[in-house]
Design a protein around this motif. Structure first.
Motif, PDB file in Angstrom:
ATOM      1  N   ASP A 198      28.426  76.413  14.195  1.00  0.00           N
ATOM      2  CA  ASP A 198      27.090  75.963  13.795  1.00  0.00           C
ATOM      3  C   ASP A 198      25.994  76.726  14.524  1.00  0.00           C
ATOM      4  O   ASP A 198      24.923  76.976  13.952  1.00  0.00           O
ATOM      5  CB  ASP A 198      26.938  74.466  14.057  1.00  0.00           C
ATOM      6  CG  ASP A 198      27.750  73.617  13.086  1.00  0.00           C
ATOM      7  OD1 ASP A 198      28.172  74.156  12.046  1.00  0.00           O
ATOM      8  OD2 ASP A 198      27.952  72.421  13.375  1.00  0.00           O
ATOM      9  N   PHE A 241      25.282  79.933  12.634  1.00  0.00           N
ATOM     10  CA  PHE A 241      24.544  79.659  11.402  1.00  0.00           C
ATOM     11  C   PHE A 241      23.080  79.355  11.706  1.00  0.00           C
ATOM     12  O   PHE A 241      22.170  79.786  10.995  1.00  0.00           O
ATOM     13  CB  PHE A 241      25.186  78.495  10.639  1.00  0.00           C
ATOM     14  CG  PHE A 241      26.304  78.914   9.733  1.00  0.00           C
ATOM     15  CD1 PHE A 241      26.054  79.408   8.470  1.00  0.00           C
ATOM     16  CD2 PHE A 241      27.621  78.827  10.154  1.00  0.00           C
ATOM     17  CE1 PHE A 241      27.082  79.799   7.625  1.00  0.00           C
ATOM     18  CE2 PHE A 241      28.662  79.220   9.331  1.00  0.00           C
ATOM     19  CZ  PHE A 241      28.394  79.707   8.062  1.00  0.00           C
ATOM     20  N   HIS A 286      26.042  77.418   4.599  1.00  0.00           N
ATOM     21  CA  HIS A 286      27.462  77.170   4.876  1.00  0.00           C
ATOM     22  C   HIS A 286      28.211  76.835   3.587  1.00  0.00           C
ATOM     23  O   HIS A 286      29.316  77.352   3.344  1.00  0.00           O
ATOM     24  CB  HIS A 286      27.596  76.034   5.886  1.00  0.00           C
ATOM     25  CG  HIS A 286      28.997  75.829   6.367  1.00  0.00           C
ATOM     26  ND1 HIS A 286      29.917  75.049   5.680  1.00  0.00           N
ATOM     27  CD2 HIS A 286      29.652  76.298   7.461  1.00  0.00           C
ATOM     28  CE1 HIS A 286      31.059  75.046   6.332  1.00  0.00           C
ATOM     29  NE2 HIS A 286      30.932  75.797   7.410  1.00  0.00           N
TER      30      HIS A 286
END
Length: 418
Positions: free
Chosen positions: A272, A275, A375
């Motif tokens: 995460d 991202f 994602h």
């Protein structure tokens, strides 16, 4: 605001970190290119530096009681009432909505032929707004509101949208496009005011999780709630601030990713944090809004070595600060790792959501939406760029959008949603 980056960079090199300009839309304003001066602006008094007045061009669209157009105590009151729904337990429910809306768009993409991604991202983000913010479920009522909202938004989100906004503010709604806009605005208001009345009469309103219902229930420290007009204006503000801008940011993110294979490849097994860095770096390289403004009122405002007189707007340039090579080595390169380093950009060098007490209150929502959508798309779809070079910038209303809408090709049918 409409000046190109090369011209602005030349002005910065020749004249320094604060330069006075004038345009059709602003007689005199001072553009700021320096983080230290930007910090002074963001930390300045709300009573002296009026962001609402700087946003007056948006008044005919958003409404006079929009948090973006208010200043001083009234702005802070509205901001406090609007913030709670964008934090806490609601955010996870919003993530599920974002994923569902992404799936609906992915499933509608053509296989093997070029298409523009921006319209798809616009449909996705308006779906998120209608469900998470407005609280609508898929069906005829949502379809009708979506149709009316798009009819209202599209004219001001076009390349000549800024001129239309200027016309609305100066000439009213007496002719041509302005008349058509006024009709579409009334059509949206018809639905919103009817829904406000319906929900105010609903005994189960407190059981709902959407932002619309939260606004109807929110009370300030004196127990006062927002009026129907204020709720309407804030809903339209959340729509415009959270729909077109996020869609544009997503389109730019995919444009950058698909033209930077090393970053794209790393995304397939990234965590995460990476991202998050990809999204932030995309908003740095391709900020959606070129700058933010504050109009000086009352006493002159000292800005570094300068004294800015009342009535003059100060405009920190998001676009140019993000391009400074002393802050971002090789600033045109797309390098998410910048945001994973110990010396990651701070709140005065990375400015896509503005700053200070006027920082976009939906920033966390927008960043989460971009991460979730990114994602999900990479999980289910294999896209490639349809054009060998990245898209170029075009003004669409007040946003810096990809001129060709970020053309992509879906290389195979998407994987099944799970």
């Amino acid at each position: 605001m409409l000046f190109g980056p090369r011209f602005l960079d030349a002005c910065r090199r020749r004249y320094g970190h604060a330069v006075t300009f004038s345009t059709l839309f602003d007689n005199t304003f001072v553009m700021v290119f320096d983080p230290a001066l930007t910090k002074q602006v963001f930390q300045g008094s709300n009573e002296q530096l009026h962001a609402g007045e700087a946003n007056a061009l948006l008044g005919p669209i958003l409404g006079e009681r929009s948090v973006l157009l208010l200043d001083g105590a009234e702005h802070l009151r509205h901001r406090r009432l609007l913030l709670p729904p964008f934090h806490g337990r609601r955010m996870q429910a919003y993530a599920d909505v974002m994923r569902d809306c992404a799936d609906a768009e992915i499933d509608a993409w053509p296989v093997g032929e070029p298409f523009a991604l921006l319209p798809s991202m616009q449909a996705l983000t308006i779906g998120v707004i209608l469900r998470a913010v407005f609280g609508y479920e898929p069906g005829p009522e949502e379809d009708e509101l979506r149709r009316r909202l798009r009819e209202m938004i599209e004219p001001v989100a076009e390349p000549r949208g800024l001129l239309l906004m200027f016309t609305l503010g100066r000439l009213g709604n007496r002719r041509g496009a302005a008349q058509r806009f006024e009709r579409s605005r009334r059509a949206v208001d018809e639905i919103l005011y009817a829904e406000i009345a319906r929900r105010r009469a609903d005994d189960r309103l407190r059981e709902r999780d959407d932002v619309f219902s939260a606004l109807l229930l929110a009370e300030d420290e004196d127990g006062r709630r927002l009026t129907d007009r204020e709720v309407r204006d804030e809903l339209v503000t959340l729509l415009l601030a959270g729909h077109e801008t996020t869609a544009t940011g997503l389109a730019w993110t995919f444009d950058l990713l698909l033209h930077t294979p090393a970053v794209l490849q790393r995304c397939f097994d990234a965590d995460d944090a990476y991202f998050d860095a990809v999204v932030k770096e995309a908003l740095r390289v391709r900020p959606v809004i070129p700058g933010v403004g504050r109009v000086v009122r009352g006493e002159p405002f000292r800005l570094g070595e300068y004294v800015i007189p009342p009535g003059v707007e100060i405009n920190p340039s998001i676009r140019m600060i993000h391009r400074r090579a002393d802050l971002y080595p090789d600033p045109g390169a797309f390098r998410p790792e910048r945001f994973l380093a110990d010396d990651a950009p701070d709140t005065y060098t990375w400015l896509p959501f503005g700053g200070g007490t006027r920082r976009c209150l939906g920033a966390s929502f927008a960043l989460m939406e971009m991460r979730v959508v990114l994602h999900r798309v990479l999980e289910r779809a294999r896209l490639r760029a349809a054009d060998p070079q990245p898209d170029t910038v075009q003004f669409r209303g007040i946003t810096l959008a990809p001129r060709n809408g970020t053309r992509v090709v879906l290389q195979a049918p998407p994987a099944a949603a799970s």
